[in-house]
Each structure stands twice: as C-alpha cells, then as structure tokens.
Enzyme design. Structure first.
Site, PDB file in Angstrom:
ATOM      1  N   GLY A 153      32.869  44.201  44.096  1.00 28.35           N
ATOM      2  CA  GLY A 153      32.785  45.103  42.941  1.00 28.35           C
ATOM      3  C   GLY A 153      31.621  44.682  42.064  1.00 28.35           C
ATOM      4  NE  ARG A 154      32.076  48.094  36.526  1.00 27.95           N
ATOM      5  CZ  ARG A 154      33.308  48.583  36.716  1.00 27.95           C
ATOM      6  NH1 ARG A 154      34.265  47.815  37.220  1.00 27.95           N
ATOM      7  NH2 ARG A 154      33.589  49.827  36.409  1.00 27.95           N
ATOM      8  CB  ILE A 155      32.510  40.222  39.119  1.00 28.20           C
ATOM      9  CG1 ILE A 155      32.827  40.700  37.683  1.00 28.20           C
ATOM     10  CG2 ILE A 155      32.371  38.699  39.173  1.00 28.20           C
ATOM     11  CD1 ILE A 155      34.170  40.258  37.141  1.00 28.20           C
ATOM     12  NE  ARG A 232      43.699  38.590  36.821  1.00 23.78           N
ATOM     13  CZ  ARG A 232      42.710  38.581  35.908  1.00 23.78           C
ATOM     14  NH1 ARG A 232      41.869  37.564  35.833  1.00 23.78           N
ATOM     15  NH2 ARG A 232      42.585  39.566  35.056  1.00 23.78           N
ATOM     16  CG  ASP A 256      37.174  30.425  35.440  1.00 24.56           C
ATOM     17  OD1 ASP A 256      37.261  29.464  34.639  1.00 24.56           O
ATOM     18  OD2 ASP A 256      37.002  31.599  35.075  1.00 24.56           O
ATOM     19  CD  GLU A 261      44.740  31.471  34.874  1.00 25.38           C
ATOM     20  OE1 GLU A 261      44.567  32.065  33.798  1.00 25.38           O
ATOM     21  OE2 GLU A 261      44.075  31.709  35.885  1.00 25.38           O
ATOM     22  CG  HIS A 279      41.091  32.642  33.191  1.00 21.79           C
ATOM     23  ND1 HIS A 279      42.157  33.320  33.706  1.00 21.79           N
ATOM     24  CD2 HIS A 279      40.109  33.570  33.058  1.00 21.79           C
ATOM     25  CE1 HIS A 279      41.845  34.600  33.875  1.00 21.79           C
ATOM     26  NE2 HIS A 279      40.602  34.778  33.477  1.00 21.79           N
ATOM     27  N   GLY A 281      35.642  32.641  32.693  1.00 18.74           N
ATOM     28  CA  GLY A 281      34.576  33.496  33.213  1.00 18.74           C
ATOM     29  C   GLY A 281      33.893  34.322  32.130  1.00 18.74           C
TER      30      GLY A 281
HETATM   31  C1  8YV Z   1      40.419  37.533  30.441  1.00 23.72           C
HETATM   32  C2  8YV Z   1      39.764  38.108  32.705  1.00 23.72           C
HETATM   33  O1  8YV Z   1      40.704  38.859  30.220  1.00 23.72           O
HETATM   34  O2  8YV Z   1      38.696  40.133  32.201  1.00 23.72           O
HETATM   35  C3  8YV Z   1      39.475  39.532  32.928  1.00 23.72           C
HETATM   36  O3  8YV Z   1      40.057  40.090  33.857  1.00 23.72           O
HETATM   37  O4  8YV Z   1      40.354  37.475  33.491  1.00 23.72           O
HETATM   38  C4  8YV Z   1      39.322  37.440  31.465  1.00 23.72           C
HETATM   39  O5  8YV Z   1      38.130  37.920  31.009  1.00 23.72           O
HETATM   40  C5  8YV Z   1      40.010  36.860  29.183  1.00 23.72           C
HETATM   41  O6  8YV Z   1      40.367  35.558  29.371  1.00 23.72           O
HETATM   42  C6  8YV Z   1      40.626  37.413  27.934  1.00 23.72           C
HETATM   43  O7  8YV Z   1      41.975  37.078  27.892  1.00 23.72           O
END
Ligand code: 8YV
Length: 312
Positions: A153-155, A232, A256, A261, A279, A281
C-alpha cells in the site's frame, strides 16, 4: 448546539484545543471511572475520537445510540468493530498519507539498526566495551539484498523506494497484483520469502493476516534473514518469532509493533539480534499534528454536512 465528543485518548494539544472550542469533549482516559462517565454521557455523544490501542468494540458502539462519526487518529483502524459501526450507519474516518513517510523512515531505521548493529554499537560505546574488547563484530551490507514486502500500500511503496535508494532489490506479496507497479509481485508468500533477505511487513491487520508470519515462514526466511514489522503485532505469531530468534532460524528482527502493546515479551528484550521500538512509526511532532488536524477537519466537515476527507 455544541456536539458531545467522546475522546478515547489524547491528541496533540493544538488540535485538542480546536476540538474543545467547537465541542464538549469528554476525555475517557482522564476519567477515574470510565464506565460511569460513559453511562452519564452515552445518549449525548454524536462523535468519537478513537486511537489505536483503545478498542471500539461492538458493545461500546451499541452503548452510544446517537453516535454518528468515529474520527480515528491513525491509518490502521483494526481496533474498531467496523461491522458494528456500519450496522449503526456510523461514518468512520482515518488519517492516511500524512504518516506514510515517517512510518517508512522508521522501517528503514529498523533495517539499518539490525543489519548494521546500530543499537548494539551504541550500547557497546556507552558501556565501555569498545575500549575493553575492541571492535564490534561485523554487520551486514544492505546493497544487493532483496527486500520482500508484505502489503504494498502507501507505506509499502514508500519503503520500497527507500530500499531501492539503498541499492536493494524489491519484491512484494499481496492478494492481488497492482497496475502501474513494476516491482515483481508474488502471489505466493512462501515463494517470495525463499528469495527474500529482509521480510518487511507493511500490510493491514485482518482475520486473513492474523499470524500470517509463523514458524514455517520464518524457517523459509532462513538463517541470514531479517524480519521487520511496522504493520501490526498480530500479523506475526510472536511466540514463533521468539523461538526463531532464539534458535537463530533467522538472523534478526526489527520491531515497532507487538501482539499485546505495550507489553513486549521479556524474551524479545533479552535478545541481541533484535531492535525494538515502542510503536512510533508516526511519532513525530509534524506527523502527529497533521494526523490530529485530519481528525478535527473530518469532524468539522461531517457536522457541517459536507463530505468528510477520508471515510474508510
Ligand atoms: C497510531 C498507527 O495510530 O496509524 C496507525 O495505524 O499505528 C499509529 O500511527 C498512532 O500511534 C496514534 O495512536
């Protein structure tokens, strides 16, 4: 009329201030008794700010009969029971694009961290081992290695571009080939993993990707292979990963995200061949501000009866 918004967790102060100017904001995380707060405000809540890590379950959704919009602060919204939201005709929005570059940067940071032993190197210097023991054992070069990306995807695409800039080859796996993508697509995960040096996870979490990476995949990745996960935690069977790292079935991992978590298995923390991040990112001032602004803008547009920016 001021709408009542339920905020599940904090967002940056500038955007929280905007929310508070426009709405009555009920801060669930600040309440000593969240159940009692929910009971008090359940009929008045029309909007919600949700955050990864705070489940928005069917039970919670059903308990808010007048909820109209869930503005999620993040791109991945697997914490939300989307079926339950749809059943109640609730709009769900997320925050794509603005966090793509930061997340791809962290992904490459983890690749470098593991391959070039950067965290070990930092500890080596700080603890005086360099002076006592001499040079750190050698790391491994990125140039010429193959990165296999799960979920382009985008990432995933942003990581692919970075990997190419480091001289790596890129291949990818996903359920379908995509038009306009020249990186070779593998229908079969195992076929891709067999030619992969660095297995990069940037896919969505869904029932289909639950524990997608297990001991069979890790064994196929092999002794020289490295796993990096910025998707995830639950995409990986964490017990299998610990075992693969302990047995050196794979060379290392950069993580990450984790299954539960913020709890990280102590076994992972004891291993030298892993680099761990909490986590983060999307965790820069700039990006979190942009994400929070999308949350605010989506809510505003919705309540102005204009089309929201990023409905999912
Ligand atoms: C979290 C993320 O949302 O965008 C996502 O899917 O996993 C992170 O960017 C961020 O930690 C805010 O809670």
């Amino acid at each position: 009329m001021k709408h009542d918004i339920l905020a599940m967790a904090p967002i940056p102060a500038a955007q929280m201030a905007q929310l508070e100017d426009s709405y009555t904001v009920h801060k669930l995380w600040k309440s000593k008794d969240p159940e009692a707060l929910l009971n008090d405000v359940k009929d008045s809540i029309t909007g919600m700010v949700s955050v990864y890590g705070q489940p928005v379950s069917a039970r919670l959704i059903k308990a808010l009969p007048n909820l109209e919009i869930i503005a999620h602060y993040g791109v991945g919204y697997d914490n939300i029971d989307i079926e339950a939201a749809r059943a109640q005709e609730i709009i769900v929005t997320n925050t794509p694009d603005v966090l793509t570059d930061d997340t791809a940067d962290i992904a490459m940071g983890l690749v470098l961290g593991v391959m070039r032993r950067m965290v070990e190197g930092d500890i080596y210097v700080r603890t005086g081992q360099w002076a006592k023991k001499g040079d750190l054992p050698l790391g491994r070069c990125l140039r010429g290695k193959t990165m296999g990306i799960v979920g382009l995807g985008r990432i995933g695409q942003a990581v692919a571009k970075r990997a190419e800039a480091f001289g790596m080859k890129v291949v990818w796996h996903g359920p379908r080939a995509k038009k306009g993508i020249s990186w070779p697509h593998y229908n079969d995960l195992m076929n891709m993993v067999e030619i992969t040096d660095i297995l990069m996870l940037t896919c969505l979490y869904s029932p289909e990707t639950h524990h997608f990476i297990d001991s069979a995949v890790l064994k196929a990745l092999g002794h020289q292979g490295v796993l990096v996960n910025v998707a995830r935690g639950k995409v990986v069977n964490e017990d299998d990963l610990v075992e693969a790292l302990e047995n050196v079935d794979i060379a290392g991992a950069g993580l990450d995200v984790y299954e539960n978590e913020p709890d990280v298995p102590s076994a992972l923390c004891r291993l030298d061949n892993v680099v761990l991040q909490p986590h983060q990112g999307s965790a820069t001032h700039e990006t979190r501000g942009a994400m929070a602004q999308m949350v605010v803008d989506n809510l505003r547009l919705y309540f102005e009866k204009v089309e929201v920016l990023t409905a999912v």
